[in-house]
Design a protein around this motif. Sequence first.
Motif, PDB file in Angstrom:
ATOM      1  N   THR A 137       8.777  -0.489  -6.341  1.00  0.00           N
ATOM      2  CA  THR A 137       8.734  -0.589  -7.657  1.00  0.00           C
ATOM      3  C   THR A 137       7.864   0.760  -7.867  1.00  0.00           C
ATOM      4  O   THR A 137       7.712   1.788  -9.401  1.00  0.00           O
ATOM      5  CB  THR A 137       8.425  -1.532  -8.922  1.00  0.00           C
ATOM      6  N   ARG A 138       6.369   0.941  -7.166  1.00  0.00           N
ATOM      7  CA  ARG A 138       5.371   1.206  -7.811  1.00  0.00           C
ATOM      8  C   ARG A 138       5.683   2.867  -7.534  1.00  0.00           C
ATOM      9  O   ARG A 138       4.473   3.654  -8.106  1.00  0.00           O
ATOM     10  CB  ARG A 138       4.380   0.654  -7.209  1.00  0.00           C
ATOM     11  N   PHE A 139       5.985   2.875  -7.531  1.00  0.00           N
ATOM     12  CA  PHE A 139       7.123   5.005  -7.213  1.00  0.00           C
ATOM     13  C   PHE A 139       6.716   5.360  -8.003  1.00  0.00           C
ATOM     14  O   PHE A 139       6.424   6.917  -8.646  1.00  0.00           O
ATOM     15  CB  PHE A 139       8.308   4.954  -6.487  1.00  0.00           C
TER      16      PHE A 139
ATOM     17  N   GLU B 209       0.592  -0.857  -0.300  1.00  0.00           N
ATOM     18  CA  GLU B 209      -0.023  -0.118  -0.094  1.00  0.00           C
ATOM     19  C   GLU B 209       0.752   0.955  -0.238  1.00  0.00           C
ATOM     20  O   GLU B 209       2.409   1.657   0.606  1.00  0.00           O
ATOM     21  CB  GLU B 209      -0.701   0.048   1.018  1.00  0.00           C
ATOM     22  N   LYS B 210       0.244   2.589  -0.467  1.00  0.00           N
ATOM     23  CA  LYS B 210       1.146   3.249  -0.364  1.00  0.00           C
ATOM     24  C   LYS B 210       1.146   4.325   0.811  1.00  0.00           C
ATOM     25  O   LYS B 210       0.537   3.774   2.310  1.00  0.00           O
ATOM     26  CB  LYS B 210       0.198   4.639  -0.947  1.00  0.00           C
ATOM     27  N   PRO B 211       2.071   5.342   0.627  1.00  0.00           N
ATOM     28  CA  PRO B 211       3.302   5.522   0.409  1.00  0.00           C
ATOM     29  C   PRO B 211       4.194   4.282  -0.503  1.00  0.00           C
ATOM     30  O   PRO B 211       4.320   3.660   0.296  1.00  0.00           O
ATOM     31  CB  PRO B 211       3.639   6.256   0.629  1.00  0.00           C
ATOM     32  N   TRP B 212       3.912   4.395  -1.863  1.00  0.00           N
ATOM     33  CA  TRP B 212       5.446   3.479  -1.920  1.00  0.00           C
ATOM     34  C   TRP B 212       6.735   4.357  -2.157  1.00  0.00           C
ATOM     35  O   TRP B 212       7.812   3.510  -2.925  1.00  0.00           O
ATOM     36  CB  TRP B 212       5.097   3.516  -3.719  1.00  0.00           C
ATOM     37  N   PHE B 213       7.264   4.519  -0.735  1.00  0.00           N
ATOM     38  CA  PHE B 213       8.855   5.449  -0.598  1.00  0.00           C
ATOM     39  C   PHE B 213       8.676   5.380   0.905  1.00  0.00           C
ATOM     40  O   PHE B 213       7.570   5.296   1.636  1.00  0.00           O
ATOM     41  CB  PHE B 213       9.340   6.614  -1.465  1.00  0.00           C
ATOM     42  N   ARG B 214      10.129   4.311   1.391  1.00  0.00           N
ATOM     43  CA  ARG B 214       9.843   5.140   2.740  1.00  0.00           C
ATOM     44  C   ARG B 214      11.251   6.201   3.638  1.00  0.00           C
ATOM     45  O   ARG B 214      12.485   5.526   2.335  1.00  0.00           O
ATOM     46  CB  ARG B 214      10.426   4.014   3.701  1.00  0.00           C
TER      47      ARG B 214
ATOM     48  N   SER C 190      15.930  12.102  -8.935  1.00  0.00           N
ATOM     49  CA  SER C 190      14.921  13.715  -8.868  1.00  0.00           C
ATOM     50  C   SER C 190      13.062  13.737  -8.662  1.00  0.00           C
ATOM     51  O   SER C 190      12.976  14.486  -8.587  1.00  0.00           O
ATOM     52  CB  SER C 190      14.370  13.956 -10.966  1.00  0.00           C
ATOM     53  N   GLY C 191      13.021  12.446  -8.431  1.00  0.00           N
ATOM     54  CA  GLY C 191      11.595  12.171  -7.671  1.00  0.00           C
ATOM     55  C   GLY C 191      11.660  11.925  -6.590  1.00  0.00           C
ATOM     56  O   GLY C 191      10.191  12.508  -5.968  1.00  0.00           O
ATOM     57  N   LEU C 192      12.634  11.803  -5.506  1.00  0.00           N
ATOM     58  CA  LEU C 192      12.897  11.945  -4.144  1.00  0.00           C
ATOM     59  C   LEU C 192      13.558  12.545  -3.649  1.00  0.00           C
ATOM     60  O   LEU C 192      13.331  13.479  -2.350  1.00  0.00           O
ATOM     61  CB  LEU C 192      12.712  10.700  -3.756  1.00  0.00           C
TER      62      LEU C 192
ATOM     63  N   MET D  40      13.303   3.956 -13.264  1.00  0.00           N
ATOM     64  CA  MET D  40      12.260   4.828 -12.703  1.00  0.00           C
ATOM     65  C   MET D  40      11.597   3.732 -12.243  1.00  0.00           C
ATOM     66  O   MET D  40       9.872   4.328 -11.827  1.00  0.00           O
ATOM     67  CB  MET D  40      11.332   5.706 -13.669  1.00  0.00           C
ATOM     68  N   LYS D  41      10.657   2.943 -12.693  1.00  0.00           N
ATOM     69  CA  LYS D  41      10.196   1.008 -12.253  1.00  0.00           C
ATOM     70  C   LYS D  41      10.872   0.097 -11.588  1.00  0.00           C
ATOM     71  O   LYS D  41      10.329  -0.951 -11.604  1.00  0.00           O
ATOM     72  CB  LYS D  41       9.419   1.058 -13.568  1.00  0.00           C
ATOM     73  N   ARG D  42      11.866   0.405 -10.956  1.00  0.00           N
ATOM     74  CA  ARG D  42      12.120  -0.512  -9.657  1.00  0.00           C
ATOM     75  C   ARG D  42      12.706   0.154  -8.760  1.00  0.00           C
ATOM     76  O   ARG D  42      12.485   1.088  -8.897  1.00  0.00           O
ATOM     77  CB  ARG D  42      13.833  -1.020 -11.154  1.00  0.00           C
ATOM     78  N   GLY D  43      12.163  -0.649  -7.835  1.00  0.00           N
ATOM     79  CA  GLY D  43      12.548  -0.872  -6.423  1.00  0.00           C
ATOM     80  C   GLY D  43      14.277  -0.106  -6.066  1.00  0.00           C
ATOM     81  O   GLY D  43      15.578  -0.539  -6.909  1.00  0.00           O
ATOM     82  N   GLY D  44      15.238   0.555  -5.198  1.00  0.00           N
ATOM     83  CA  GLY D  44      16.114   0.959  -5.021  1.00  0.00           C
ATOM     84  C   GLY D  44      16.313   2.207  -3.592  1.00  0.00           C
ATOM     85  O   GLY D  44      15.541   2.615  -3.373  1.00  0.00           O
TER      86      GLY D  44
END
Length: 363
Positions: A234-236, A210-215, A242-244, A321-325
Amino acid sequence: MTMARYVTMMALLYSVGILFQGCDSDVKCRDDNGNEVDWYILYKLPNVNGYGLSYLYMDESTNGWKVSTKAINSDSGTLANTLKPLLDFYKRKTEDHGYMLYNDQPPDLYVRPSASFGHSKGVVMLDKQTGVWLSHSTPKFPKYRTNDFWPDSGSVNAQTFMCVTYSYDEFKEIGLQLKYIHAYSYDYDIPKTFHDDLRCVAQRSCYPKEKPWFRVKMLTSMNGRKFSSFAKYTRFGDDLYSGLIVNYFEQNLYVKSWGKMRGPLSSNCSSSIPHHVYNVIEVKFLKNESFSDTVDHSKWCVTPDGGWTCIADMNREKSQMKRGGGAICTENLAVVKAFSSIIESYETCELASSHSDAQDREF
């Protein structure tokens, strides 16, 4: 001295030796001399002019880069000294010791992890007192269940490593960060009494639902140094930098990532973000020798006008952009100065704009 007293004394000395040996084997980051350090950063040089196994080193005491006199694959260098508890565990299965090796390019050539797993590489080792999180950028490292930990392919490109020593309790949060990254674990042994989240990641059986897709989490090292850990699932659906990251630091960000990508992202000079993200093209080390991002597989970013430096997992590339990391960041002026000083050239906004126009015309 009677034989009985001699045997008793020798047994006592042996037990004391075991005790001290156990202390020496505590799971902590260690330097070239085997000394415990709170954290360190390594920058392995590319195979240019014979530097393939050479590396630069820094920790709290060096005030910037220091050239190591050892090869990165040395059995007495920084990596070998840090990995010693793991190598010992392979031999004698130390009680109350846990580890996890993760890599989106594992040593087994026949294993190709799904792209749903994070673009991430690292080592976690811990006992019930301390542990290390060693984040890096090297494919197939470490080789496992052998003392020969360094991969044959490891000398070709430049790579970065960051090791931080944490208390056992901090690995509950680290487990959650790795859950968001969705790290691909290829070897592990995590006791059932250890943190559930870490064990779950090691078993490749959990990920965010579930959201948020980052921590973003502040971690505290054994010596009280603060490190900011960024993790995106990945769903971020956006670039890590530039996005986080740039939104948290609110400073212009200079990013070094791999130069041989199929869909590279240009420097982000968009008016929609208050601070720019620039791609570092070339770095300069030793004797003012420069090398390009095509032989530099490291991932890092720095805010030269601020105080932050991050050792990261990801490239600035469309598919990622579509992968976790993630990234582990330190607010340390000596580290900022060390990384800022090696930036030889970067992609300016004008150059990024011309690349964008060319892409627009092509498609």
